[in-house]
Design a protein around this motif. Structure first.
Motif, PDB file in Angstrom:
ATOM      1  N   PRO A 326      -3.919   0.018  -9.073  1.00  0.00           N
ATOM      2  CA  PRO A 326      -4.828   0.253  -7.944  1.00  0.00           C
ATOM      3  C   PRO A 326      -4.213   1.240  -6.962  1.00  0.00           C
ATOM      4  O   PRO A 326      -3.039   1.126  -6.594  1.00  0.00           O
ATOM      5  CB  PRO A 326      -4.987  -1.138  -7.321  1.00  0.00           C
ATOM      6  N   THR A 327      -4.998   2.241  -6.567  1.00  0.00           N
ATOM      7  CA  THR A 327      -4.489   3.333  -5.744  1.00  0.00           C
ATOM      8  C   THR A 327      -5.253   3.406  -4.430  1.00  0.00           C
ATOM      9  O   THR A 327      -6.472   3.243  -4.398  1.00  0.00           O
ATOM     10  CB  THR A 327      -4.620   4.668  -6.494  1.00  0.00           C
ATOM     11  N   LEU A 350       4.092  -0.304   1.675  1.00  0.00           N
ATOM     12  CA  LEU A 350       2.739  -0.011   2.137  1.00  0.00           C
ATOM     13  C   LEU A 350       2.301  -1.087   3.112  1.00  0.00           C
ATOM     14  O   LEU A 350       2.511  -2.276   2.875  1.00  0.00           O
ATOM     15  CB  LEU A 350       1.787   0.031   0.934  1.00  0.00           C
ATOM     16  N   SER A 351       1.689  -0.682   4.217  1.00  0.00           N
ATOM     17  CA  SER A 351       1.167  -1.638   5.184  1.00  0.00           C
ATOM     18  C   SER A 351      -0.210  -1.185   5.655  1.00  0.00           C
ATOM     19  O   SER A 351      -0.560  -0.006   5.544  1.00  0.00           O
ATOM     20  CB  SER A 351       2.115  -1.784   6.383  1.00  0.00           C
ATOM     21  N   PHE A 352      -0.983  -2.142   6.156  1.00  0.00           N
ATOM     22  CA  PHE A 352      -2.342  -1.850   6.612  1.00  0.00           C
ATOM     23  C   PHE A 352      -2.465  -2.319   8.052  1.00  0.00           C
ATOM     24  O   PHE A 352      -2.357  -3.510   8.341  1.00  0.00           O
ATOM     25  CB  PHE A 352      -3.366  -2.578   5.734  1.00  0.00           C
ATOM     26  N   GLU A 381       3.021   8.609  -4.906  1.00  0.00           N
ATOM     27  CA  GLU A 381       2.888   9.608  -5.965  1.00  0.00           C
ATOM     28  C   GLU A 381       2.806  11.004  -5.341  1.00  0.00           C
ATOM     29  O   GLU A 381       1.799  11.367  -4.722  1.00  0.00           O
ATOM     30  CB  GLU A 381       1.648   9.316  -6.807  1.00  0.00           C
ATOM     31  N   ILE A 382       3.865  11.785  -5.520  1.00  0.00           N
ATOM     32  CA  ILE A 382       3.924  13.146  -4.995  1.00  0.00           C
ATOM     33  C   ILE A 382       3.607  14.117  -6.130  1.00  0.00           C
ATOM     34  O   ILE A 382       4.305  14.120  -7.149  1.00  0.00           O
ATOM     35  CB  ILE A 382       5.310  13.467  -4.407  1.00  0.00           C
ATOM     36  N   ARG A 399      -0.449   0.755  -5.770  1.00  0.00           N
ATOM     37  CA  ARG A 399      -0.036  -0.585  -5.305  1.00  0.00           C
ATOM     38  C   ARG A 399       0.585  -1.345  -6.465  1.00  0.00           C
ATOM     39  O   ARG A 399      -0.018  -1.494  -7.526  1.00  0.00           O
ATOM     40  CB  ARG A 399      -1.233  -1.340  -4.753  1.00  0.00           C
ATOM     41  N   LEU A 400       1.796  -1.835  -6.268  1.00  0.00           N
ATOM     42  CA  LEU A 400       2.485  -2.592  -7.307  1.00  0.00           C
ATOM     43  C   LEU A 400       1.969  -4.030  -7.338  1.00  0.00           C
ATOM     44  O   LEU A 400       1.505  -4.565  -6.315  1.00  0.00           O
ATOM     45  CB  LEU A 400       3.989  -2.595  -7.053  1.00  0.00           C
ATOM     46  N   PRO A 401       2.032  -4.681  -8.507  1.00  0.00           N
ATOM     47  CA  PRO A 401       1.622  -6.096  -8.573  1.00  0.00           C
ATOM     48  C   PRO A 401       2.403  -6.914  -7.573  1.00  0.00           C
ATOM     49  O   PRO A 401       3.622  -6.758  -7.435  1.00  0.00           O
ATOM     50  CB  PRO A 401       1.950  -6.485 -10.016  1.00  0.00           C
TER      51      PRO A 401
END
Length: 402
Positions: A326-327, A350-352, A381-382, A399-401
């Motif tokens: 999931p991206t 990653l944070s929201f 991902e660059i 997003r990693l599991p």
């Protein structure tokens, strides 16, 4: 060197969905449906009570109040599972249990809390409209309605749904059986003591767990030392139980890269440098028709390679689209640099907050450093043509599991 997309395209062109199996319902948990399932009858199949209480004609209690309750004779009891045909006339009531079929003539259910709980005669202290606390036939699922589409994974809730429409068995794509093995003279089993120059083997544990996260069944094979004959014998032995084999280590340019040595020219297996970091050395092909993924030995390289190449292939084997992780689009919180010409997968956090995602690099980024991987929840991902991204730039994040 080939691109990430070129290598992935070759892999996806070589794998196919596994043949479907007929499995008992509980055995099918976690597999993917190979058929669509419809309800043969409506759910619920009949009008029934949503409460313990009294089945009534709503017009009979229209004037009921706390100060002026309505008294009705109780003509019987109706319990859940009652197969008899019940009915009441106006001016009468019947006690009814939750889930019990609504008697003919009744059009409302009064919960016992609105009454004095009487057995022969009940005093009802509140009015109710028609339909009160009644579960109508088909209000959940209609007869003939598809309740589970082909291509959906069978979760606990879907097992409940399938059982509710009477299915004891389903046709599914089975979980791919994936054998995972690490090679290397320096590797030792966790829990044993180390001599100088040795390390505890971690890749096969990590990748076997990643197989389960991707919907497969992982089998960890004991570590194999860098002896060509033993490695080749092990691979051929595993073919009988594997839908695919994943190796890690022995695929680069060293003098003891044994996996590359024994598999080069075997079946359709070939080795390439891929324009990515981490994970440049890659190999893939079919050995006696079984897909073999040869991943690098550095732990982060192996993990990233699994997510980028192996996971989509496992989805194809389960009859699912070969989608990536999931991206989401995120804003980088700090300047990021990337090597020219390589697709770079940075470990990130990653944070929201306040309606959008932000991401920061998760510590050091060496391909051997598991510490930052274990604390990461995403891969930044660059693209190949980007060498620098200033803070505030938008970037795609896998997003990693969790």
């Amino acid at each position: 060197m080939r691109t990430v997309d070129e290598h992935l395209t070759e892999i996806l062109g070589s794998v196919a969905p596994l043949p479907p199996l007929d499995l008992a319902l509980l055995e099918a948990q976690g597999t993917v449906l190979a058929e669509s399932v419809s309800a043969p009858v409506p759910l619920p199949p009949f009008d029934n009570s949503a409460m313990d209480g009294y089945a009534v004609v709503a017009a009979d209690i229209a004037a009921a109040t706390e100060a002026g309750p309505v008294a009705l004779p109780v003509v019987g009891d109706i319990v859940a599972g009652d197969s008899g045909v019940s009915a009441i006339r106006p001016g009468l009531t019947a006690r009814i249990m939750t889930g019990a079929p609504l008697p003919a003539g009744a059009d409302a259910v009064i919960p016992v809390e609105w009454t004095d709980g009487g057995n022969a005669t009940v005093r009802i202290s509140r009015a109710a409209p028609p339909g009160n606390y009644i579960r109508r036939a088909g209000e959940d699922v209609l007869a003939g309605q598809v309740v589970a589409e082909a291509g959906t994974r069978i979760t606990a809730a879907r097992i409940g749904m399938l059982a509710a429409v009477g299915r004891s068995r389903v046709t599914v794509r089975p979980k791919p059986r994936i054998v995972v093995v690490s090679t290397g003279d320096e590797l030792r089993e966790p829990g044993t003591s180390l001599a100088p120059g040795q390390i505890w083997e971690s890749n096969s544990f990590m990748l076997t767990a990643a197989v389960a996260e991707a919907g497969g069944t992982g089998f960890r094979q004991a570590t194999v030392q860098d002896e060509p004959a033993k490695v080749l014998e092990m691979l051929h032995d595993q073919l009988v139980r594997a839908d695919a084999i994943v190796t890690t280590g022995g695929v680069s340019m060293g003098t003891r890269d044994v996996v590359k040595e024994v598999l080069s020219g075997t079946g359709t297996v070939s080795f390439h440098k891929v324009r990515m970091r981490p994970g440049k050395p890659q190999g893939f092909g079919l050995l006696e028709g079984i897909p073999v993924f040869t991943l690098p030995g550095n732990p982060v390289s192996a993990y990233v390679s699994f997510q980028v190449f192996v996971r989509p292939a496992l989805r194809v084997m389960q009859g699912l689209p070969p989608e990536p992780l999931p991206t989401v689009s995120a804003v980088v919180a700090e300047d990021v640099k990337s090597p020219a010409g390589l697709r770079h997968f940075l470990r990130g956090r990653l944070s929201f907050t306040r309606g959008f995602y932000t991401v920061t690099a998760a510590g050091v980024q060496g391909s051997h450093q598991l510490g930052s991987l274990s604390s990461a929840n995403a891969l930044i991902e660059i693209p190949e043509d980007v060498e620098a991204m200033p803070a505030g730039s938008h970037v795609e994040v896998m997003r990693l599991p969790s």
